[in-house]
Write an enzyme that holds these catalytic residues in place. Structure first.
Site, PDB file in Angstrom:
ATOM      1  N   ASP A  75      -0.561 -11.202   9.402  1.00  0.00           N
ATOM      2  CA  ASP A  75       0.326 -12.203   8.807  1.00  0.00           C
ATOM      3  C   ASP A  75       1.795 -11.919   9.072  1.00  0.00           C
ATOM      4  O   ASP A  75       2.593 -12.847   9.224  1.00  0.00           O
ATOM      5  CB  ASP A  75       0.085 -12.284   7.297  1.00  0.00           C
ATOM      6  N   TYR A 119     -11.518  -0.845   1.484  1.00  0.00           N
ATOM      7  CA  TYR A 119     -11.369  -0.398   2.870  1.00  0.00           C
ATOM      8  C   TYR A 119      -9.978   0.167   3.133  1.00  0.00           C
ATOM      9  O   TYR A 119      -9.740   0.788   4.156  1.00  0.00           O
ATOM     10  CB  TYR A 119     -11.670  -1.545   3.838  1.00  0.00           C
ATOM     11  N   ARG A 120      -9.049  -0.029   2.211  1.00  0.00           N
ATOM     12  CA  ARG A 120      -7.729   0.604   2.289  1.00  0.00           C
ATOM     13  C   ARG A 120      -7.167   0.618   0.875  1.00  0.00           C
ATOM     14  O   ARG A 120      -7.637  -0.106   0.004  1.00  0.00           O
ATOM     15  CB  ARG A 120      -6.801  -0.136   3.277  1.00  0.00           C
ATOM     16  N   HIS A 168       4.279  -6.469  -4.669  1.00  0.00           N
ATOM     17  CA  HIS A 168       2.838  -6.595  -4.902  1.00  0.00           C
ATOM     18  C   HIS A 168       2.140  -5.292  -4.560  1.00  0.00           C
ATOM     19  O   HIS A 168       2.653  -4.440  -3.829  1.00  0.00           O
ATOM     20  CB  HIS A 168       2.250  -7.748  -4.081  1.00  0.00           C
ATOM     21  N   TYR A 204       0.829  -1.206   0.000  1.00  0.00           N
ATOM     22  CA  TYR A 204       0.000   0.000   0.000  1.00  0.00           C
ATOM     23  C   TYR A 204       0.868   1.264   0.000  1.00  0.00           C
ATOM     24  O   TYR A 204       0.353   2.361   0.162  1.00  0.00           O
ATOM     25  CB  TYR A 204      -0.938   0.008   1.201  1.00  0.00           C
TER      26      TYR A 204
END
Length: 526
Positions: free
Chosen positions: A150, A470-471, A389, A91
């Site tokens: 995680d 949501y993000r 990613h 992100y």
């Protein structure tokens, strides 16, 4: 290489401000060199992208230093981008939304301030990682279990503020936050909830107080800097069961999801279960070349074969149950009975003492057992050793037909751009977060660019169906915010009015979550 500067600030002005900032924290806690700043760029972007880069990094060691930095930034009109650990990879990591911002790292604020075993909470600073809190509880002999995501290297506070998810009973980390201390954009200090009363004895046990509840305004926003927060923890159970259920066919997904919803509504399953496809499980085990060497997305027949070879079927869910042995056994029996209605479904479980450590709990079961690790970090190398990613994460109702419809929509767009459809469905009793991972080689400029383009298309197409993220990655924050458009973007207009009222200089994280201060709205970044 030319010097990166905050927008609208000259080299001379910045040098003067940086000297004053250095006087607050000390020379050793200011970073300026290209090598030092590399850590604060987006780790999964392609080399050479300079849109989201800082001008400097400053690391305060106390709340008072945070306040002093904020006041000086106001005077100097220098934007600050605050990070707790800056590990939100996928992100944007620690990178700022506005090029040239000064990153304020709170890693030095790393104390566990209180542990209350009787009431089941801890009070932490932003630099406390999940692994730090776990180690602190173990070292102190506290019979409390954390919920961890995680990867255990992230900040407990930072993850909650970004609506992050773990897998324990308090897996909705934002919901388990109780009582914040916040430095406001003018340097003032606020305590939320019961903490608004001097000497409150109930600050971290009840989220609301008298009048408006403002804690959520400091989550996914740029309205303040959280410097302390209470975190609710579960008492260590007698035992922990980590189980999996699997179904053999692609078309079993709808019944699979609906079965999980009922089990969660009936409180047979605790924590946050995760549904994964056979390909997503393979992704966690080994790089792509171990499963398929062909061009284009992994074909469906290969995915089915992977599931058969791994003995996991086409869809698998990992779930957890906590409590006394007799209760856990009874719930597990109910879970087995529920899945028996799906032909070919298989359910297995492993039970551990509630206080078992990493030496006893199998690695795939450690995270739902509240044991942080970094095992999943290797999975980013799906496309090669220079893996990266970007994530796409909409929220849907937990209804099988809705999940199927979204899966088909995502698969079509993901594969159009040449990617494998990999991710996980994170479940609550009524909703699901469909986390889609675009995995690529960061040295492949074309592949990285395609991942961002695919994300943008998914954001728009999924919003047309009635679902929002949501993000979001820095690159997509404005686009995601734009989808929340009820009544001519009433929410955005409201948050902009708040921003302008409490941060008129616009120095705290401009652009975060698509919230821009007036100065940037009148003169947008090029």
């Amino acid at each position: 290489m030319s010097q990166t500067l905050p927008p609208g600030v000259s080299a001379e002005e910045f040098s003067r401000a940086l000297k004053l900032l250095t006087g607050i924290v000390g020379e050793q806690h200011v970073q300026r060199s290209e090598e030092e700043l590399a850590e604060y760029r987006d780790p999964y972007s392609f080399a050479g992208r300079d849109e989201f880069v800082p001008s400097a990094v400053i690391s305060p060691g106390s709340v008072e230093e945070v306040q002093a930095i904020v006041r000086l930034a106001n005077e100097s009109r220098i934007p600050l981008w605050t990070i707790s650990q800056g590990r939100n990879n996928g992100y944007g990591g620690a990178a700022p939304r506005v090029r040239g911002s000064v990153v304020m790292s709170l890693r030095r604020l790393n104390r566990v301030l209180e542990v209350n075993e009787e009431l089941g909470y801890a009070v932490v600073e932003p630099g406390v990682r999940f692994s730090d809190l776990y180690d602190h509880l173990r070292a102190g002999g506290h019979r409390l279990m954390i919920s961890t995501p995680d990867l255990g290297w992230g900040s407990v506070i930072g993850n909650a503020l970004d609506h992050g998810i773990g897998y324990g009973v308090y897996g909705d980390h934002a919901a388990g936050a109780c009582g914040m201390e916040v430095v406001l954009p003018d340097g003032d200090l606020l305590r939320t909830g019961q903490g608004a009363m001097t000497g409150s004895k109930a600050w971290h046990v009840h989220r609301r107080a008298f009048g408006p509840s403002v804690s959520d305004l400091f989550m996914q926003s740029n309205f303040g800097i959280v410097t302390k927060m209470g975190v609710w923890l579960m008492p260590t159970p007698e035992c922990t069961l980590v189980g999996t259920a699997s179904v053999p066919r692609e078309e079993d997904l709808e019944a699979f999801v609906d079965t999980m919803r009922q089990l969660m509504l009936d409180r047979m399953i605790d924590g946050v279960p995760t549904i994964a496809s056979a390909l997503a499980v393979a992704w966690l085990i080994a790089p792509r070349e171990n499963w398929y060497q062909g061009e284009g997305p992994v074909p469906e027949e290969v995915v089915a074969e992977i599931g058969r070879n791994l003995g996991i079927g086409r869809w698998t869910v990992r779930f957890s149950v906590y409590g006394p042995q007799a209760v856990v056994d009874a719930k597990f029996a109910a879970i087995e009975k529920a899945f028996a209605r799906i032909e070919g479904a298989e359910v297995v479980g492993a039970t551990y003492p509630g206080d078992a450590g990493a030496d006893i709990v199998a690695p795939p079961h450690q995270v739902p057992a509240g044991i942080p690790n970094l095992d999943m970090l290797e999975s980013v190398k799906w496309c090669g050793p220079q893996g990266g990613h970007v994530g796409f994460s909409p929220v849907l109702p937990l209804v099988g037909s809705v999940v199927r419809e979204q899966r088909d929509r995502v698969k079509r767009i993901v594969e159009k751009y040449g990617f494998d459809h990999i991710g996980g469905l994170l479940l609550t009793p009524r909703s699901v977060q469909d986390v889609v991972m675009f995995l690529y080689d960061v040295t492949n400029h074309e592949q990285v660019t395609a991942a961002y383009a695919a994300c943008r298309e998914l954001i728009v197409e999924t919003a047309k169906a009635g679902y929002g993220e949501y993000r979001a990655h820095l690159d997509a924050m404005d686009l995601v915010a734009d989808q929340y458009d009820f009544n001519d973007h009433a929410m955005r207009r409201f948050t902009e009015r708040l921003k302008d009222a409490i941060d008129p200089a616009g120095i705290l994280a401009p652009g975060k979550q698509g919230i821009w201060p007036a100065a940037y709205r009148s003169a947008p970044l090029s």
